[in-house]
Design a protein around this motif. Structure first.
Motif, PDB file in Angstrom:
ATOM      1  N   GLN A   1       0.860   4.065  -2.898  1.00 17.96           N
ATOM      2  CA  GLN A   1       0.615   5.495  -2.662  1.00 17.96           C
ATOM      3  C   GLN A   1       1.682   6.341  -3.334  1.00 17.96           C
ATOM      4  OE1 GLN A   1       0.234   5.658   1.573  1.00 17.96           O
ATOM      5  NE2 GLN A   1      -1.969   5.191   1.517  1.00 17.96           N
TER       6      GLN A   1
ATOM      7  N   ARG B   1       0.841  -1.204   0.000  1.00 17.98           N
ATOM      8  CA  ARG B   1       0.000   0.000   0.000  1.00 17.98           C
ATOM      9  C   ARG B   1       0.877   1.256   0.000  1.00 17.98           C
ATOM     10  NH1 ARG B   1      -3.560  -1.049   4.204  1.00 17.98           N
ATOM     11  NH2 ARG B   1      -2.089  -0.026   5.586  1.00 17.98           N
TER      12      ARG B   1
ATOM     13  N   CYS C   1       6.391   7.375   2.340  1.00 20.26           N
ATOM     14  CA  CYS C   1       6.469   5.961   1.954  1.00 20.26           C
ATOM     15  C   CYS C   1       7.333   5.192   2.955  1.00 20.26           C
ATOM     16  CB  CYS C   1       7.039   5.869   0.536  1.00 20.26           C
ATOM     17  SG  CYS C   1       7.295   4.181  -0.008  1.00 20.26           S
TER      18      CYS C   1
END
Ligand code: GDP
Length: 296
Positions: free
Chosen positions: A16, A12, A31
């Motif tokens: 992103q 995920r 991140c």
């Protein structure tokens, strides 16, 4: 299993980053923070997570990446490499060779899956044409010998142990000597585990190692022990020269992160993982495919 959650969280975070139009410092930090959070939740030690962040930032210097280069790919590659590095301290101290007697000693806490793993390891090699034999030097846990005997009989693997003798050092010495004489090429010694890292356990382990002179000591660790993984692995490493790690119960609710910590503490690679109670639920551990799975 929770390893899947870790994998989801990491992918995920990567996703992103992929969805942003411009990759700048903030995007990279977001991140990395997301990945760090996921690793911490999966019980990876804080200092390892912090080092990973620092290393990636050192490698990925956004200002220096020339225009036209794909920053995302560079970041992804750096994350992949760092995670692999965390899990890959190089080769095990020793790799047994077919046809030559090698002594492999298993250590770990009680309940870690040591006895089960000894047979799995023997069975795995037997299928590949080795001649393994098992020695039960666990005289502490009632039933340990019966368990090993049962497993060994099922797999048609010779075993050595005693109901009468209470000195594990004596049994280990005799068993190894006998199987060496009989030219077995993989002599596997199961040792006692205790609930805690008590001094008596370590002293016994040292004595068993002294008499059997193992070519390789394998530390068996239950994947669900979480944050305690690092200290536990380190305590074993300080007493005997651990050269490889096997992580068990990866099929359960394991968070998986403990394996990263065990590798860091022992500076030894994970060579196999246990994925169930059955003899053949045992897999060779491959760093890159493990990390690829984590990254989703
Ligand atoms: P020891 O005290 O370290 O020798 O541990 P045992 O070999 O007796 O194992 C303790 C328990 O863990 C037993 O019920 C085993 O069947 C179980 N076990 C061992 N390895 C695995 C594994 O990889 N997956 C699962 N699910 N159970 C395992």
């Amino acid at each position: 299993m929770v390893l899947a959650q870790l994998s989801r969280s990491i992918s995920r975070a990567m996703q992103q980053m992929n969805n942003t139009t411009v990759v700048d410092e903030k995007v990279l930090n977001d991140c990395l923070n997301e990945i760090s959070r996921a690793l911490l939740q999966a019980d990876v030690q804080f200092s390892m997570v912090r080092d990973m962040q620092t290393n990636i930032k050192k490698i990925v210097n956004l200002d220096d990446i020339a225009a036209g280069h794909n920053k995302r790919r560079i970041i992804q590659q750096a994350i992949f490499n760092e995670l692999c590095k965390m899990l890959d301290p190089g080769k095990p101290l020793f790799t047994p060779m077919k046809g030559k007697s090698s002594v492999i000693m298993f250590v770990g806490l009680q309940g870690s899956g040591k006895t089960t793993t000894c047979t799995k390891y023997a069975y795995y090699h037997q299928k590949k044409g080795w001649r393994p034999a098992l020695v039960c030097a666990d005289t502490f846990r009632a039933g340990a010998f019966d368990q090993l005997k049962q497993n060994a009989t099922k797999a048609k693997i010779p075993f050595y142990g005693s109901y009468m003798e209470s000195d594990p050092v004596k049994i280990a010495g005799e068993g190894v000597e006998r199987f060496k004489k009989e030219d077995y090429d993989l002599i596997i010694v199961d040792t006692s585990g205790r609930h805690k890292q008590e001094a008596a356990l370590f002293e016994e382990m040292r004595q068993v190692a002294e008499i059997t002179k193992p070519d390789l000591v394998i530390f068996v660790m239950d994947s669900s022990i979480g944050q305690a993984a690092f200290d536990q692995a380190q305590a074993f490493k300080q007493s005997v020269s651990v050269g490889a790690v096997i992580i068990t119960k990866m099929d359960g609710h394991a968070k998986g992160g403990g394996s990263l910590s065990a590798v860091a503490a022992t500076k030894s690679p994970v060579i196999f993982i246990g994925t169930g109670e059955h003899m053949d639920e045992f897999e060779v551990f491959d760093v890159e495919s493990f990390v690829r799975r984590l990254l989703g």
